[in-house]
Design a protein around this motif. Structure first.
Motif, PDB file in Angstrom:
ATOM      1  N   VAL A   1       0.853  -1.182   0.000  1.00 21.59           N
ATOM      2  CA  VAL A   1       0.000   0.000   0.000  1.00 21.59           C
ATOM      3  C   VAL A   1       0.889   1.233   0.000  1.00 21.59           C
ATOM      4  N   ALA A  23      -4.486   6.609  -2.071  1.00 19.43           N
ATOM      5  CA  ALA A  23      -3.979   5.316  -1.632  1.00 19.43           C
ATOM      6  C   ALA A  23      -4.037   4.339  -2.791  1.00 19.43           C
ATOM      7  N   SER A  26      -3.238  -3.172  -2.975  1.00 20.90           N
ATOM      8  CA  SER A  26      -4.305  -4.145  -2.760  1.00 20.90           C
ATOM      9  C   SER A  26      -5.129  -3.741  -1.537  1.00 20.90           C
ATOM     10  N   ILE A  27      -6.135  -2.920  -1.771  1.00 25.46           N
ATOM     11  CA  ILE A  27      -6.936  -2.366  -0.682  1.00 25.46           C
ATOM     12  C   ILE A  27      -8.403  -2.696  -0.893  1.00 25.46           C
ATOM     13  N   ILE A  30     -10.758   1.203   3.685  1.00 29.90           N
ATOM     14  CA  ILE A  30      -9.984   2.040   4.603  1.00 29.90           C
ATOM     15  C   ILE A  30     -10.951   2.622   5.613  1.00 29.90           C
ATOM     16  N   LYS A  75     -10.370   6.178  -3.226  1.00 31.26           N
ATOM     17  CA  LYS A  75      -9.382   6.035  -2.156  1.00 31.26           C
ATOM     18  C   LYS A  75      -8.532   7.299  -2.037  1.00 31.26           C
ATOM     19  N   VAL A  99      -6.858  -0.288   7.507  1.00 28.73           N
ATOM     20  CA  VAL A  99      -6.853  -0.684   6.108  1.00 28.73           C
ATOM     21  C   VAL A  99      -6.958  -2.201   6.006  1.00 28.73           C
ATOM     22  N   GLY A 101      -7.000  -5.434   3.212  1.00 30.04           N
ATOM     23  CA  GLY A 101      -6.656  -5.797   1.842  1.00 30.04           C
ATOM     24  C   GLY A 101      -6.462  -7.297   1.727  1.00 30.04           C
ATOM     25  N   TYR A 105      -5.565  -6.969   7.506  1.00 27.54           N
ATOM     26  CA  TYR A 105      -6.619  -6.037   7.924  1.00 27.54           C
ATOM     27  C   TYR A 105      -6.112  -5.258   9.128  1.00 27.54           C
TER      28      TYR A 105
END
Length: 120
Positions: A1, A23, A26-27, A30, A75, A99, A101, A105
């Motif tokens: 991230v 951002a 791999s999210i 948030i 994001k 966050v 992803g 977590y």
């Protein structure tokens, strides 16, 4: 991230500036995004934060002069600063908290910071 901030620079006292932060990575989600700042010789302090649902909170020193907003789909988080004062001079850091992803977590991430200089 990664958190990529932009918009810092030199501005005269009384002026305005908008900071933006995006951002990437791999999210999935948030929880909270925000801005902090650190002036030379001082501790890092909260400027403003915004939750995914839209609730906001502001630091005492900037309340009434700044507005934070975010776009969950993109994001991104933005900070509009008005009536800037020389004491607002600092490095401003973007933050993403809670966050989630792929494979993680509850993580917290910081951007590299962008310098805001307010001249008197």
């Amino acid at each position: 991230v990664q958190l990529q901030a932009s918009g810092g620079g030199l501005v005269q006292a009384g002026g305005s500036l908008r900071l933006s932060c995006t951002a990437s990575g791999s999210i999935f989600s948030i929880n909270r995004m925000g801005w902090y700042r650190q002036a030379p010789g001082k501790q890092r302090e909260l400027v403003a934060g915004v939750a995914s649902g839209g609730s906001t909170n502001y630091g005492i020193s900037v309340k009434g002069r700044v507005a934070i907003s975010r776009d969950n789909a993109k994001k991104t988080v933005s900070l509009l600063m008005n009536s800037l004062k020389p004491e607002d001079t600092a490095v401003y850091y973007c933050n993403a908290d809670g966050v989630a992803g792929l494979g993680y977590y509850g993580k917290n991430f910081w951007g590299n910071g962008t310098l805001v200089t307010v001249s008197s």
